[in-house]
Scaffold this active site. Structure first.
Site, short mmCIF file in Angstrom:
data_model
loop_
_atom_site.label_atom_id
_atom_site.label_comp_id
_atom_site.label_asym_id
_atom_site.label_seq_id
_atom_site.Cartn_x
_atom_site.Cartn_y
_atom_site.Cartn_z
N SER A 19 9.52 33.52 -7.68
CA SER A 19 9.28 32.08 -7.65
C SER A 19 7.81 31.79 -7.81
O SER A 19 7.44 30.66 -8.12
CB SER A 19 9.69 31.51 -6.30
OG SER A 19 10.96 31.92 -5.96
N HIS A 23 13.74 32.60 -13.77
CA HIS A 23 13.77 32.04 -12.42
C HIS A 23 14.98 31.12 -12.20
O HIS A 23 15.09 30.07 -12.83
CB HIS A 23 12.45 31.28 -12.16
CG HIS A 23 12.34 30.75 -10.78
ND1 HIS A 23 11.79 29.52 -10.49
CD2 HIS A 23 12.74 31.26 -9.59
CE1 HIS A 23 11.84 29.32 -9.18
NE2 HIS A 23 12.41 30.35 -8.61
N GLU A 68 14.37 28.78 -15.32
CA GLU A 68 13.05 28.74 -15.97
C GLU A 68 12.83 30.08 -16.67
O GLU A 68 13.02 31.14 -16.06
CB GLU A 68 11.95 28.50 -14.94
CG GLU A 68 11.98 27.09 -14.37
CD GLU A 68 10.93 26.85 -13.27
OE1 GLU A 68 10.28 25.80 -13.31
OE2 GLU A 68 10.78 27.70 -12.37
N ASN A 107 8.63 24.67 -8.78
CA ASN A 107 7.96 24.85 -7.49
C ASN A 107 6.57 24.22 -7.47
O ASN A 107 6.07 23.85 -6.40
CB ASN A 107 7.89 26.32 -7.12
CG ASN A 107 9.21 26.80 -6.54
OD1 ASN A 107 10.00 26.00 -6.05
ND2 ASN A 107 9.47 28.09 -6.61
N1 3HC Z 1 32.70 27.77 -6.46
C1 3HC Z 1 32.68 26.90 -7.48
N2 3HC Z 1 32.28 25.62 -7.39
C2 3HC Z 1 31.87 25.19 -6.18
C3 3HC Z 1 31.84 26.05 -5.06
C4 3HC Z 1 32.28 27.38 -5.23
N3 3HC Z 1 32.31 28.22 -4.22
N4 3HC Z 1 31.38 25.34 -4.01
C5 3HC Z 1 31.11 24.11 -4.45
N5 3HC Z 1 31.41 24.02 -5.76
C6 3HC Z 1 31.28 22.83 -6.62
C7 3HC Z 1 31.97 21.66 -5.97
O1 3HC Z 1 33.34 21.66 -6.25
C8 3HC Z 1 31.25 20.51 -6.57
O2 3HC Z 1 31.72 20.27 -7.89
P1 3HC Z 1 31.86 18.77 -8.48
O3 3HC Z 1 30.47 18.22 -8.54
O4 3HC Z 1 32.47 18.98 -9.83
O5 3HC Z 1 32.74 18.06 -7.51
C9 3HC Z 1 29.82 21.02 -6.67
O6 3HC Z 1 29.93 22.45 -6.73
C10 3HC Z 1 28.96 20.63 -5.47
O7 3HC Z 1 29.53 21.20 -4.30
P2 3HC Z 1 29.83 20.42 -2.93
O8 3HC Z 1 30.41 19.09 -3.24
O9 3HC Z 1 30.58 21.32 -2.03
O10 3HC Z 1 28.42 20.29 -2.28
P3 3HC Z 1 27.33 19.17 -2.49
O11 3HC Z 1 27.79 18.07 -3.34
O12 3HC Z 1 26.84 18.94 -1.13
O13 3HC Z 1 26.22 19.97 -3.34
C11 3HC Z 1 24.39 21.39 -3.66
C12 3HC Z 1 25.67 21.17 -2.89
C13 3HC Z 1 24.71 21.72 -5.12
C14 3HC Z 1 23.71 22.59 -3.01
C15 3HC Z 1 23.52 20.12 -3.58
O14 3HC Z 1 23.36 19.72 -2.26
C16 3HC Z 1 22.14 20.28 -4.19
O15 3HC Z 1 21.98 20.21 -5.40
N6 3HC Z 1 21.14 20.51 -3.33
C17 3HC Z 1 19.78 20.75 -3.77
C18 3HC Z 1 19.58 22.20 -4.02
C19 3HC Z 1 18.23 22.49 -4.56
O16 3HC Z 1 17.35 21.65 -4.68
N7 3HC Z 1 18.03 23.76 -4.92
C20 3HC Z 1 16.80 24.22 -5.45
C21 3HC Z 1 16.04 24.88 -4.38
S1 3HC Z 1 14.49 25.43 -4.95
C22 3HC Z 1 14.79 26.97 -5.47
O17 3HC Z 1 15.85 27.51 -5.39
C23 3HC Z 1 13.63 27.65 -6.08
C24 3HC Z 1 13.13 28.74 -5.22
O18 3HC Z 1 12.14 29.41 -5.94
C25 3HC Z 1 12.55 28.25 -3.93
#
Ligand code: 3HC
Length: 297
Positions: A120, A141, A153, A191
Site C-alpha cells: 500500500s 494494489h 491500482e 491512500n
Molecule cells: N460473496 C459475494 N458477494 C457478497 C458477499 C460474499 N461473501 N458478501 C457480500 N456480498 C455482496 C452483497 O450481496 C452486496 O451486493 P449488492 O450490492 O449487489 O447487493 C455487496 O456485496 C455489498 O455487501 P453487503 O450489502 O453485505 O455489505 P455493505 O453494503 O455493507 O458493503 C462494503 C460492504 C463493500 C465493505 C462497503 O461497506 C464498503 O464499500 N466499505 C468501504 C470499504 C473501503 O473503503 N475499502 C477500502 C479500504 S482502503 C484499502 O483497502 C487500501 C489499503 O491499502 C489500506
C-alpha cells in the site's frame, strides 16, 4: 502480451486470501503460500467462509464455489510456485520481509514470470531493484475486502517494461476489476487521499470534536460514504494503517501523514480492529459497541 495461466500469491492474510480467491474464482490455477501450516489453514478457511457466505446470499453459485476451491491450492514451500506466470506478494508491510520473500521465490521461479507487490505504501522501485527482474516487476494494489472492491491500482516503475504493465492491466480486467494506472509514489492515488482523511478522524476524536459513533455517522450520512472512517480503520486494520501512515510520513515529511498518538497506543495495546476483536468498536457484541473509554480520562 504474455498469457497468464498460473498465479501465485505470497501470503494468505486478509489481502492475500482475497487476491487468491478472486484469481481462482476468475479461472486461474492459483497457489497461495504461507509461512506456516496454521496460518495457511486460517487463510484458506477465510476463503471458504467468504464463498459460503456468497452462496448463502445467492451471489455465488454452489458449483462456482466448488470450481474455485478446485483451482486453489495452498503451500508452505516456495518450490510449488516455480511454474507461475505471475506471483503477487501480499505479506506483511515491511520491506525486509518482502525482499526476503521475493529472494526465496526467485530461487526456483521461472525467468519470464512477472512479479507484483500488493504493497500500500512501500516503494515498488525499491522492491524491484532487489530482485533479478526489475523490468518484470509492478505494483498491483487491491482494496479490502478484495472480492467486493472493484478497484486495482497498477503501478509501473521507470524500469517496468510497457508490455508487462499491459499484461497486468489485462489480468486485473480478467478478475472483473477496474484497473487505474499510477506512478510509484508512496500511497499511489487512493491512500494519498484516504490516509490523511482517516488520520484526521482519529485527531478529531482525540480533540473531542465528536464521539466514535457520531464521527462515523457524520461521514456516512453527511457524505454518503458506505462506512465511517473509524469503522473503516477497524476493517483495514489499525496496525496496517499505522505502518502505511508511518511510511508515507517518512517519504513526504508532511504532518498530514503522521500517525496520531492514540493510534500508536491502540496498536501497542492490541486494538487492531476487527481482526483482533476490538479497535474503535468492540466486536464481541452485535451490533459492535463503540469503545468510548479510548479517549476518556
Ligand atoms: N460473496 C459475494 N458477494 C457478497 C458477499 C460474499 N461473501 N458478501 C457480500 N456480498 C455482496 C452483497 O450481496 C452486496 O451486493 P449488492 O450490492 O449487489 O447487493 C455487496 O456485496 C455489498 O455487501 P453487503 O450489502 O453485505 O455489505 P455493505 O453494503 O455493507 O458493503 C462494503 C460492504 C463493500 C465493505 C462497503 O461497506 C464498503 O464499500 N466499505 C468501504 C470499504 C473501503 O473503503 N475499502 C477500502 C479500504 S482502503 C484499502 O483497502 C487500501 C489499503 O491499502 C489500506
Amino acid at each position: 502480451m504474455m498469457e497468464i495461466k498460473k498465479v501465485g500469491v505470497l501470503g494468505c492474510g486478509l489481502m492475500g486470501s482475497g487476491i487468491a480467491q478472486v484469481a481462482a474464482q476468475s479461472g486461474y490455477s492459483t497457489t497461495v503460500l504461507e509461512v506456516s501450516r496454521e496460518l495457511l489453514d486460517t487463510g484458506l478457511k477465510r476463503i471458504d467462509q467468504f464463498l459460503a457466505a456468497g452462496v448463502a446470499k445467492g451471489k455465488v453459485r454452489p458449483e462456482e464455489r466448488q470450481a474455485t476451491l478446485s483451482r486453489l491450492s495452498g503451500t508452505t514451500d516456495y518450490e510449488s510456485l516455480k511454474d507461475c506466470d505471475l506471483v503477487i506478494e501480499a505479506v506483511i508491510e515491511n520491506l525486509e520481509a518482502k525482499r526476503e520473500a521475493f529472494s526465496r521465490l526467485e530461487r526456483s521461479l521461472k525467468k519470464e514470470a512477472i512479479l507484483a507487490s500488493n504493497t500500500s505504501s512501500l516503494s515498488i522501485t525499491e522492491m524491484a531493484i532487489a530482485t533479478k527482474r526489475p523490468q518484470r516487476f509492478v505494483g498491483l494494489h487491491f482494496f479490502n475486502p478484495v472480492p467486493l472492491m472493484k478497484l486495482v491500482e497498477v503501478i509501473r516503475t521507470i524500469r517496468t517494461e510497457p508490455a508487462v504493465e499491459e499484461t497486468v492491466v489485462g489480468f486485473a480486467k480478467n478478475l472483473g476489476k477496474v484497473p487505474v494506472r499510477t506512478l510509484d509514489r508512496t500511497g499511489f492515488i487512493v491512500n494519498r487521499l484516504l490516509v490523511p482523511y482517516i488520520l484526521d478522524a482519529i485527531r478529531a476524536l482525540e480533540e473531542g470534536v465528536g464521539s466514535i459513533s457520531d464521527i462515523d455517522q457524520g461521514m456516512k450520512l453527511g457524505c454518503g460514504h458506505p462506512m465511517g472512517p473509524l469503522t473503516l480503520l477497524d476493517l483495514v486494520g489499525i496496525d496496517t494503517t499505522y505502518y502505511i501512515a508511518d511510511i508515507m510520513f517518512d517519504e513526504f515529511r508532511d504532518r498530514r501523514f503522521a500517525p496520531p498518538p492514540l493510534m500508536k497506543r491502540m496498536v501497542l495495546a492490541g486494538f487492531h480492529g476487527r481482526k483482533t476483536g476490538r479497535g474503535f468498536y468492540d466486536y464481541a457484541s452485535e451490533p459492535p459497541r463503540a469503545n468510548d473509554f479510548l479517549t476518556q480520562r
